[in-house]
Scaffold this motif. Structure first.
Motif: not given
Ligand code: PLP
Length: 381
Positions: A281, A277, A287, A274
Protein backbone atom coordinates in the motif's frame (compact mmCIF):
# COMPACT_ATOMS: atom_id res chain seq x y z
CA UNK A 1 29.13 -9.02 13.53
CA UNK A 2 29.79 -8.49 9.83
CA UNK A 3 26.03 -8.51 9.10
CA UNK A 4 25.46 -5.90 11.79
CA UNK A 5 28.08 -3.64 10.29
CA UNK A 6 26.74 -3.89 6.76
CA UNK A 7 23.25 -3.16 8.04
CA UNK A 8 24.52 0.07 9.46
CA UNK A 9 26.58 1.33 6.50
CA UNK A 10 24.66 -0.09 3.60
CA UNK A 11 21.26 1.20 2.57
CA UNK A 12 20.36 -2.10 0.86
CA UNK A 13 20.79 -4.03 4.04
CA UNK A 14 18.58 -7.06 3.54
CA UNK A 15 20.68 -10.08 2.62
CA UNK A 16 20.12 -11.35 -0.90
CA UNK A 17 17.58 -14.17 -1.15
CA UNK A 18 16.23 -16.30 -3.97
CA UNK A 19 12.52 -16.13 -4.72
CA UNK A 20 11.77 -18.18 -7.83
CA UNK A 21 8.62 -17.32 -9.76
CA UNK A 22 7.27 -20.78 -9.01
CA UNK A 23 8.55 -23.67 -6.89
CA UNK A 24 7.06 -26.96 -8.05
CA UNK A 25 9.75 -28.94 -6.21
CA UNK A 26 8.47 -27.64 -2.85
CA UNK A 27 4.95 -28.82 -3.70
CA UNK A 28 6.24 -32.23 -4.82
CA UNK A 29 8.14 -32.70 -1.56
CA UNK A 30 4.96 -32.03 0.42
CA UNK A 31 2.93 -34.78 -1.35
CA UNK A 32 5.69 -37.07 -2.54
CA UNK A 33 4.39 -40.39 -1.19
CA UNK A 34 0.85 -39.85 -2.57
CA UNK A 35 2.20 -38.94 -6.00
CA UNK A 36 4.65 -41.80 -6.17
CA UNK A 37 2.08 -44.38 -5.17
CA UNK A 38 -0.43 -42.99 -7.73
CA UNK A 39 2.13 -43.08 -10.55
CA UNK A 40 3.41 -46.47 -9.38
CA UNK A 41 -0.06 -47.94 -9.68
CA UNK A 42 -0.33 -46.84 -13.34
CA UNK A 43 3.10 -48.23 -14.13
CA UNK A 44 2.21 -51.51 -12.42
CA UNK A 45 -0.95 -51.96 -14.55
CA UNK A 46 0.73 -50.68 -17.76
CA UNK A 47 -2.53 -49.00 -18.83
CA UNK A 48 -1.34 -45.61 -19.90
CA UNK A 49 -4.16 -43.97 -21.88
CA UNK A 50 -7.63 -43.07 -20.51
CA UNK A 51 -8.65 -46.03 -18.28
CA UNK A 52 -9.98 -46.14 -14.72
CA UNK A 53 -7.72 -43.35 -13.39
CA UNK A 54 -9.09 -41.04 -16.06
CA UNK A 55 -12.73 -41.91 -15.30
CA UNK A 56 -12.13 -41.42 -11.58
CA UNK A 57 -10.46 -38.09 -12.12
CA UNK A 58 -13.29 -36.86 -14.37
CA UNK A 59 -15.83 -37.71 -11.64
CA UNK A 60 -13.78 -36.06 -8.91
CA UNK A 61 -13.11 -32.96 -11.00
CA UNK A 62 -16.79 -32.56 -11.96
CA UNK A 63 -17.77 -32.80 -8.27
CA UNK A 64 -15.06 -30.34 -7.31
CA UNK A 65 -16.15 -27.94 -10.07
CA UNK A 66 -19.81 -28.28 -9.03
CA UNK A 67 -20.73 -28.97 -12.66
CA UNK A 68 -22.31 -32.33 -13.60
CA UNK A 69 -19.84 -33.44 -16.30
CA UNK A 70 -16.09 -33.23 -16.84
CA UNK A 71 -14.24 -34.56 -19.87
CA UNK A 72 -10.48 -35.00 -19.61
CA UNK A 73 -8.32 -34.20 -22.61
CA UNK A 74 -4.74 -33.65 -23.70
CA UNK A 75 -4.32 -29.96 -22.72
CA UNK A 76 -6.17 -26.69 -22.21
CA UNK A 77 -5.74 -25.67 -25.84
CA UNK A 78 -7.35 -28.88 -27.12
CA UNK A 79 -10.08 -28.45 -24.48
CA UNK A 80 -10.94 -25.06 -26.01
CA UNK A 81 -11.00 -26.56 -29.49
CA UNK A 82 -13.15 -29.53 -28.41
CA UNK A 83 -15.66 -27.23 -26.67
CA UNK A 84 -16.04 -25.07 -29.79
CA UNK A 85 -16.35 -28.14 -32.04
CA UNK A 86 -18.94 -29.72 -29.72
CA UNK A 87 -21.03 -26.55 -29.80
CA UNK A 88 -20.80 -26.65 -33.63
CA UNK A 89 -19.26 -23.25 -34.23
CA UNK A 90 -20.01 -22.44 -37.89
CA UNK A 91 -17.20 -21.70 -40.33
CA UNK A 92 -16.50 -17.96 -40.48
CA UNK A 93 -18.62 -17.13 -37.43
CA UNK A 94 -17.38 -14.46 -35.03
CA UNK A 95 -16.32 -15.28 -31.48
CA UNK A 96 -15.59 -12.40 -29.11
CA UNK A 97 -12.27 -12.87 -27.27
CA UNK A 98 -10.43 -10.45 -24.93
CA UNK A 99 -7.16 -9.23 -26.42
CA UNK A 100 -5.33 -9.77 -23.12
CA UNK A 101 -4.96 -13.55 -22.85
CA UNK A 102 -2.68 -16.43 -23.66
CA UNK A 103 -2.61 -17.00 -27.45
CA UNK A 104 -4.29 -20.43 -27.12
CA UNK A 105 -7.68 -18.73 -26.58
CA UNK A 106 -7.69 -17.19 -30.07
CA UNK A 107 -5.82 -20.09 -31.69
CA UNK A 108 -8.60 -22.53 -30.79
CA UNK A 109 -11.19 -20.23 -32.38
CA UNK A 110 -9.17 -20.03 -35.60
CA UNK A 111 -8.45 -23.76 -35.70
CA UNK A 112 -12.18 -24.40 -35.25
CA UNK A 113 -12.78 -22.35 -38.43
CA UNK A 114 -14.20 -19.25 -36.75
CA UNK A 115 -12.94 -15.67 -36.46
CA UNK A 116 -11.78 -14.20 -33.15
CA UNK A 117 -13.02 -10.63 -32.65
CA UNK A 118 -10.63 -9.09 -30.12
CA UNK A 119 -12.00 -6.66 -27.54
CA UNK A 120 -10.51 -4.45 -24.85
CA UNK A 121 -10.25 -5.30 -21.14
CA UNK A 122 -10.87 -3.50 -17.84
CA UNK A 123 -7.87 -1.45 -16.72
CA UNK A 124 -8.04 -2.52 -13.07
CA UNK A 125 -8.62 -6.29 -13.48
CA UNK A 126 -7.46 -7.18 -17.00
CA UNK A 127 -10.79 -8.99 -17.53
CA UNK A 128 -12.93 -8.74 -20.68
CA UNK A 129 -14.75 -5.41 -20.77
CA UNK A 130 -18.53 -5.82 -20.85
CA UNK A 131 -19.28 -2.58 -22.73
CA UNK A 132 -16.64 -3.42 -25.35
CA UNK A 133 -18.19 -6.89 -25.69
CA UNK A 134 -21.65 -5.42 -26.16
CA UNK A 135 -20.35 -3.09 -28.88
CA UNK A 136 -18.57 -5.95 -30.68
CA UNK A 137 -21.75 -8.01 -31.17
CA UNK A 138 -22.81 -8.11 -34.85
CA UNK A 139 -25.25 -10.32 -36.79
CA UNK A 140 -22.28 -12.64 -37.45
CA UNK A 141 -21.46 -13.11 -33.76
CA UNK A 142 -21.85 -16.74 -32.70
CA UNK A 143 -20.41 -16.66 -29.21
CA UNK A 144 -18.38 -15.06 -26.43
CA UNK A 145 -15.19 -16.55 -25.00
CA UNK A 146 -14.44 -14.77 -21.71
CA UNK A 147 -11.12 -15.55 -20.02
CA UNK A 148 -11.02 -15.84 -16.22
CA UNK A 149 -7.66 -14.13 -16.32
CA UNK A 150 -5.12 -14.53 -13.50
CA UNK A 151 -7.63 -16.63 -11.51
CA UNK A 152 -10.53 -14.16 -11.30
CA UNK A 153 -13.80 -14.82 -13.11
CA UNK A 154 -15.10 -12.39 -15.68
CA UNK A 155 -18.52 -10.89 -14.95
CA UNK A 156 -20.55 -13.93 -16.04
CA UNK A 157 -23.90 -12.42 -15.07
CA UNK A 158 -23.31 -9.51 -17.42
CA UNK A 159 -22.03 -11.82 -20.15
CA UNK A 160 -25.09 -14.05 -19.83
CA UNK A 161 -27.29 -10.94 -20.07
CA UNK A 162 -25.62 -10.07 -23.39
CA UNK A 163 -25.66 -13.64 -24.72
CA UNK A 164 -29.12 -14.88 -23.80
CA UNK A 165 -31.34 -12.49 -25.80
CA UNK A 166 -29.30 -13.23 -28.94
CA UNK A 167 -28.84 -16.98 -28.21
CA UNK A 168 -25.04 -16.59 -28.29
CA UNK A 169 -22.90 -19.47 -27.03
CA UNK A 170 -20.54 -18.86 -24.12
CA UNK A 171 -17.34 -20.85 -23.61
CA UNK A 172 -15.35 -19.91 -20.50
CA UNK A 173 -11.55 -20.09 -20.60
CA UNK A 174 -10.91 -21.09 -16.98
CA UNK A 175 -7.36 -22.35 -17.65
CA UNK A 176 -6.13 -20.09 -14.82
CA UNK A 177 -9.19 -20.26 -12.59
CA UNK A 178 -9.60 -23.68 -10.88
CA UNK A 179 -12.13 -23.29 -8.05
CA UNK A 180 -12.61 -19.56 -8.69
CA UNK A 181 -16.06 -18.18 -7.92
CA UNK A 182 -18.21 -15.28 -8.96
CA UNK A 183 -21.31 -14.66 -6.86
CA UNK A 184 -20.79 -18.17 -5.46
CA UNK A 185 -20.81 -19.73 -8.95
CA UNK A 186 -17.88 -21.62 -10.47
CA UNK A 187 -16.73 -21.75 -14.12
CA UNK A 188 -19.09 -23.79 -16.28
CA UNK A 189 -22.19 -22.85 -14.31
CA UNK A 190 -23.23 -19.98 -16.58
CA UNK A 191 -21.44 -20.76 -19.87
CA UNK A 192 -22.26 -23.67 -22.17
CA UNK A 193 -18.87 -25.12 -21.25
CA UNK A 194 -15.72 -24.09 -19.37
CA UNK A 195 -12.22 -25.34 -20.07
CA UNK A 196 -9.30 -25.93 -17.73
CA UNK A 197 -5.59 -26.43 -18.27
CA UNK A 198 -3.50 -28.65 -16.02
CA UNK A 199 -0.19 -27.44 -17.42
CA UNK A 200 2.35 -28.06 -14.59
CA UNK A 201 2.47 -24.39 -13.53
CA UNK A 202 -1.31 -23.92 -13.28
CA UNK A 203 -3.03 -23.97 -9.86
CA UNK A 204 -3.82 -27.65 -10.41
CA UNK A 205 -0.92 -28.98 -12.48
CA UNK A 206 -0.20 -32.37 -14.01
CA UNK A 207 3.27 -33.84 -14.65
CA UNK A 208 3.02 -32.98 -18.34
CA UNK A 209 0.23 -31.59 -20.51
CA UNK A 210 -3.41 -32.17 -19.54
CA UNK A 211 -6.76 -30.39 -19.67
CA UNK A 212 -10.51 -30.78 -19.16
CA UNK A 213 -13.87 -29.38 -20.22
CA UNK A 214 -16.81 -29.11 -17.82
CA UNK A 215 -20.44 -28.75 -18.88
CA UNK A 216 -23.97 -29.14 -17.53
CA UNK A 217 -25.09 -30.79 -20.79
CA UNK A 218 -24.87 -34.60 -20.69
CA UNK A 219 -25.22 -35.02 -24.46
CA UNK A 220 -22.46 -32.47 -25.09
CA UNK A 221 -20.17 -34.26 -22.60
CA UNK A 222 -20.72 -37.62 -24.20
CA UNK A 223 -20.06 -36.22 -27.69
CA UNK A 224 -16.82 -34.61 -26.44
CA UNK A 225 -15.73 -37.85 -24.77
CA UNK A 226 -16.17 -39.66 -28.08
CA UNK A 227 -14.64 -36.86 -30.16
CA UNK A 228 -11.38 -36.78 -28.15
CA UNK A 229 -10.95 -40.48 -28.99
CA UNK A 230 -11.37 -40.61 -32.81
CA UNK A 231 -15.18 -40.47 -32.69
CA UNK A 232 -14.95 -44.04 -31.47
CA UNK A 233 -18.06 -45.79 -30.17
CA UNK A 234 -16.31 -49.03 -29.27
CA UNK A 235 -13.10 -50.73 -30.29
CA UNK A 236 -13.88 -51.01 -34.02
CA UNK A 237 -16.73 -48.59 -34.71
CA UNK A 238 -16.34 -44.88 -35.46
CA UNK A 239 -19.53 -42.82 -35.55
CA UNK A 240 -17.96 -39.61 -36.74
CA UNK A 241 -14.58 -38.06 -37.42
CA UNK A 242 -12.86 -37.12 -34.20
CA UNK A 243 -9.22 -36.86 -33.26
CA UNK A 244 -6.75 -37.93 -30.60
CA UNK A 245 -7.09 -35.46 -27.73
CA UNK A 246 -6.95 -38.09 -24.97
CA UNK A 247 -5.76 -37.63 -21.40
CA UNK A 248 -3.23 -40.19 -20.23
CA UNK A 249 -3.43 -42.28 -17.08
CA UNK A 250 -0.30 -40.98 -15.35
CA UNK A 251 -1.59 -37.40 -15.65
CA UNK A 252 -5.01 -38.49 -14.37
CA UNK A 253 -3.43 -40.27 -11.39
CA UNK A 254 -1.30 -37.22 -10.51
CA UNK A 255 -4.30 -34.90 -10.83
CA UNK A 256 -6.50 -37.18 -8.74
CA UNK A 257 -3.84 -37.23 -6.01
CA UNK A 258 -3.45 -33.44 -6.09
CA UNK A 259 -7.12 -32.42 -6.30
CA UNK A 260 -7.88 -32.86 -2.56
CA UNK A 261 -5.08 -30.36 -1.81
CA UNK A 262 -6.32 -27.65 -4.15
CA UNK A 263 -8.49 -25.97 -1.50
CA UNK A 264 -5.61 -25.54 0.97
CA UNK A 265 -3.26 -24.45 -1.83
CA UNK A 266 -5.74 -21.79 -2.96
CA UNK A 267 -6.01 -20.55 0.63
CA UNK A 268 -2.21 -20.37 0.72
CA UNK A 269 -2.14 -18.24 -2.44
CA UNK A 270 -4.80 -15.93 -1.02
CA UNK A 271 -2.84 -15.53 2.23
CA UNK A 272 0.27 -14.44 0.31
CA UNK A 273 -1.81 -11.95 -1.66
CA UNK A 274 -3.41 -10.49 1.50
CA UNK A 275 0.10 -9.72 2.71
CA UNK A 276 1.16 -8.29 -0.64
CA UNK A 277 -1.86 -5.99 -0.74
CA UNK A 278 -1.28 -4.73 2.81
CA UNK A 279 2.50 -4.48 2.41
CA UNK A 280 2.49 -2.71 -0.95
CA UNK A 281 0.00 0.00 0.00
CA UNK A 282 1.18 3.50 -0.85
CA UNK A 283 4.49 2.59 -2.52
CA UNK A 284 3.67 3.61 -6.08
CA UNK A 285 2.67 0.24 -7.49
CA UNK A 286 -0.95 -0.45 -8.28
CA UNK A 287 -2.30 -3.92 -7.49
CA UNK A 288 -4.96 -5.24 -9.87
CA UNK A 289 -8.23 -5.52 -7.95
CA UNK A 290 -10.43 -8.39 -6.82
CA UNK A 291 -14.09 -7.55 -7.39
CA UNK A 292 -16.19 -7.79 -4.20
CA UNK A 293 -18.48 -10.60 -5.44
CA UNK A 294 -15.55 -12.68 -6.71
CA UNK A 295 -13.31 -15.30 -5.17
CA UNK A 296 -9.99 -14.84 -6.95
CA UNK A 297 -7.72 -17.91 -6.87
CA UNK A 298 -4.54 -15.97 -7.74
CA UNK A 299 -2.96 -18.12 -10.37
CA UNK A 300 -1.08 -14.85 -10.85
CA UNK A 301 -0.76 -11.71 -8.74
CA UNK A 302 -0.33 -8.76 -11.07
CA UNK A 303 0.75 -5.22 -10.26
CA UNK A 304 1.13 -2.16 -12.52
CA UNK A 305 4.08 0.17 -12.52
CA UNK A 306 4.92 2.89 -15.06
CA UNK A 307 8.56 1.76 -15.17
CA UNK A 308 7.82 -1.92 -15.24
CA UNK A 309 10.97 -3.01 -17.10
CA UNK A 310 13.25 -1.19 -14.67
CA UNK A 311 11.41 -2.63 -11.66
CA UNK A 312 11.55 -6.16 -13.11
CA UNK A 313 15.31 -5.85 -13.67
CA UNK A 314 15.96 -4.49 -10.17
CA UNK A 315 13.96 -7.32 -8.60
CA UNK A 316 15.81 -9.90 -10.74
CA UNK A 317 19.11 -8.46 -9.47
CA UNK A 318 17.80 -8.96 -5.95
CA UNK A 319 16.98 -12.62 -6.68
CA UNK A 320 13.24 -12.20 -7.27
CA UNK A 321 11.89 -13.68 -10.51
CA UNK A 322 8.81 -11.99 -11.92
CA UNK A 323 6.72 -12.75 -15.00
CA UNK A 324 4.83 -10.83 -17.69
CA UNK A 325 1.28 -11.97 -18.43
CA UNK A 326 1.24 -10.72 -21.08
CA UNK A 327 3.54 -8.05 -22.51
CA UNK A 328 1.87 -8.06 -25.96
CA UNK A 329 -1.91 -8.08 -26.41
CA UNK A 330 -3.14 -10.45 -29.13
CA UNK A 331 -4.16 -7.69 -31.55
CA UNK A 332 -0.51 -6.53 -31.65
CA UNK A 333 0.82 -10.06 -32.31
CA UNK A 334 1.55 -10.73 -35.98
CA UNK A 335 -0.29 -14.06 -35.60
CA UNK A 336 -3.60 -12.38 -34.75
CA UNK A 337 -3.28 -8.86 -36.13
CA UNK A 338 -6.13 -7.60 -38.31
CA UNK A 339 -7.06 -4.34 -39.98
CA UNK A 340 -10.02 -4.05 -37.57
CA UNK A 341 -7.70 -3.71 -34.59
CA UNK A 342 -4.70 -1.51 -35.43
CA UNK A 343 -2.25 -0.40 -32.73
CA UNK A 344 -4.00 2.10 -30.45
CA UNK A 345 -7.46 0.61 -31.00
CA UNK A 346 -7.64 -1.28 -27.67
CA UNK A 347 -5.94 1.28 -25.44
CA UNK A 348 -6.64 -0.12 -21.98
CA UNK A 349 -5.06 -3.48 -22.82
CA UNK A 350 -2.14 -1.77 -24.54
CA UNK A 351 -1.26 0.41 -21.57
CA UNK A 352 -1.79 -2.45 -19.11
CA UNK A 353 0.58 -4.65 -21.16
CA UNK A 354 3.29 -1.98 -20.89
CA UNK A 355 2.95 -1.74 -17.10
CA UNK A 356 1.97 -5.17 -15.80
CA UNK A 357 4.25 -7.34 -13.70
CA UNK A 358 3.46 -10.70 -12.07
CA UNK A 359 5.01 -11.21 -8.63
CA UNK A 360 5.80 -14.72 -7.35
CA UNK A 361 2.74 -16.28 -5.67
CA UNK A 362 2.45 -19.89 -4.53
CA UNK A 363 1.32 -21.56 -1.32
CA UNK A 364 4.81 -22.84 -0.47
CA UNK A 365 6.29 -19.33 -0.23
CA UNK A 366 7.86 -18.79 3.18
CA UNK A 367 7.07 -15.79 5.37
CA UNK A 368 10.64 -14.60 4.80
CA UNK A 369 10.19 -14.75 1.04
CA UNK A 370 6.90 -12.82 1.14
CA UNK A 371 8.40 -10.12 3.41
CA UNK A 372 11.48 -9.93 1.21
CA UNK A 373 9.42 -9.41 -1.98
CA UNK A 374 7.38 -6.68 -0.27
CA UNK A 375 10.50 -4.89 1.00
CA UNK A 376 12.28 -5.09 -2.33
CA UNK A 377 9.28 -3.89 -4.33
CA UNK A 378 8.89 -0.98 -1.90
CA UNK A 379 12.62 -0.18 -2.18
CA UNK A 380 12.72 -0.19 -5.98
CA UNK A 381 9.25 0.95 -7.11
C1 PLP B 1 -2.55 -22.13 -20.01
C2 PLP B 1 -3.63 -21.47 -20.76
C3 PLP B 1 -4.23 -22.05 -21.89
C4 PLP B 1 -3.69 -23.26 -22.57
O1 PLP B 1 -3.58 -24.39 -21.81
P1 PLP B 1 -2.53 -25.53 -22.24
O2 PLP B 1 -2.84 -26.62 -21.26
O3 PLP B 1 -1.16 -24.96 -22.06
O4 PLP B 1 -2.82 -25.91 -23.64
C5 PLP B 1 -5.33 -21.42 -22.46
N1 PLP B 1 -5.80 -20.26 -21.98
C6 PLP B 1 -5.23 -19.65 -20.92
C7 PLP B 1 -5.80 -18.36 -20.42
C8 PLP B 1 -4.12 -20.22 -20.28
O5 PLP B 1 -3.55 -19.60 -19.24
Amino acid sequence: MKEEASRVDNKVSTPLRRVPFLDLCAQYQSIRTEIESAIGEVVRTQRFVLGSEETRFEKAFAAHSRVPHAVGCSCGTSALFIALAALRVPRGAEVIVPTLTYPATAEAVILAGAVPVLVDVEADTGLIDIEATRKAITPRTWGILPVHLYGQMADMKAIAALAQPKALKVVEDAAQAHAAESGGLRPGTVGDAAIFSFFPGKNLGAYGDAGAIVTRDAALASWMRQYRNHGRLDKYRHDFVGFNFRLDAIQSAVLEAKLPHLGEWTEGRRRVVDQYRAGLRGCGVQCLVERPHNRHVYHLFVIRHPERDRLKKRLAERGIDCGLHYPIPLHLQPAFASADCPPGSLPRAESLCRELLSLPVYPEMTQEQVDYVINEVRAHA
